[in-house]
Design a protein around this motif. Structure first.
Motif, short mmCIF file in Angstrom:
data_model
loop_
_atom_site.label_atom_id
_atom_site.label_comp_id
_atom_site.label_asym_id
_atom_site.label_seq_id
_atom_site.Cartn_x
_atom_site.Cartn_y
_atom_site.Cartn_z
N GLU A 123 -44.89 3.64 -93.33
CA GLU A 123 -43.39 3.00 -93.42
C GLU A 123 -43.77 1.69 -94.05
O GLU A 123 -44.89 0.94 -94.25
N THR A 124 -42.60 1.52 -94.79
CA THR A 124 -42.45 -0.10 -95.04
C THR A 124 -41.20 -0.99 -94.59
O THR A 124 -40.40 -0.24 -94.34
N GLU A 125 -41.45 -2.22 -94.31
CA GLU A 125 -40.39 -3.06 -93.67
C GLU A 125 -40.15 -4.28 -94.55
O GLU A 125 -40.80 -4.60 -95.11
N VAL A 126 -38.85 -4.44 -94.83
CA VAL A 126 -38.26 -5.78 -95.28
C VAL A 126 -37.53 -6.32 -94.41
O VAL A 126 -36.47 -5.96 -93.86
N LYS A 127 -37.69 -7.77 -94.18
CA LYS A 127 -36.88 -8.67 -93.20
C LYS A 127 -36.60 -9.78 -94.44
O LYS A 127 -37.39 -10.22 -95.01
N TRP A 128 -35.11 -9.76 -94.63
CA TRP A 128 -34.73 -10.48 -95.68
C TRP A 128 -33.52 -11.62 -95.29
O TRP A 128 -32.64 -11.01 -94.41
#
Length: 118
Positions: free
Chosen positions: A32-37
């Protein structure tokens, strides 16, 4: 407010976006990949004179089940080693340029381990 008008509240981002894309490669393996923006600048003071910059942080994670109760995992956080302020010290008005206002976010980090369920 008669003094601050329609200023934004210090330390409160207008938007925070967290997203995860999870893919099961096999019943035992996932990635999985996660982005916190934080897409907009965040005011440090209620007078809105100093701001923390917008940022986006990307992470990767994977796990493989060795048995029904034991798995191994790996994770990489902030893979592009982005320098960012994860939070700010809020105040009504910034009084000095030497005042510490930004709390740095974590740099690139790698984790690995074993999970066991009993």
């Amino acid at each position: 407010d008669p003094v601050r008008g329609d200023n934004y509240l210090a330390g409160a981002p207008r938007h925070l976006i967290n997203s995860v894309v999870h893919y099961d490669i096999t019943p035992r393996l996932f990635v999985e990949t996660e982005v916190k923006w934080s897409p907009t600048k965040v005011p440090v003071d209620n007078m809105n004179t100093l701001y923390a910059s917008p940022f986006a942080i990307v992470g990767l994670r994977s796990s493989f089940a060795l048995t029904e109760t034991v798995s191994i995992y790996g994770e990489a956080r902030n893979i592009f080693d982005k320098t960012y302020a994860s939070s700010v010290v809020t105040t009504d008005a910034v009084s000095s340029s030497s005042q510490a206002m930004f709390l740095p976010g974590d740099g690139r980090a790698f984790y690995a381990g074993i999970k066991a369920r009993f």
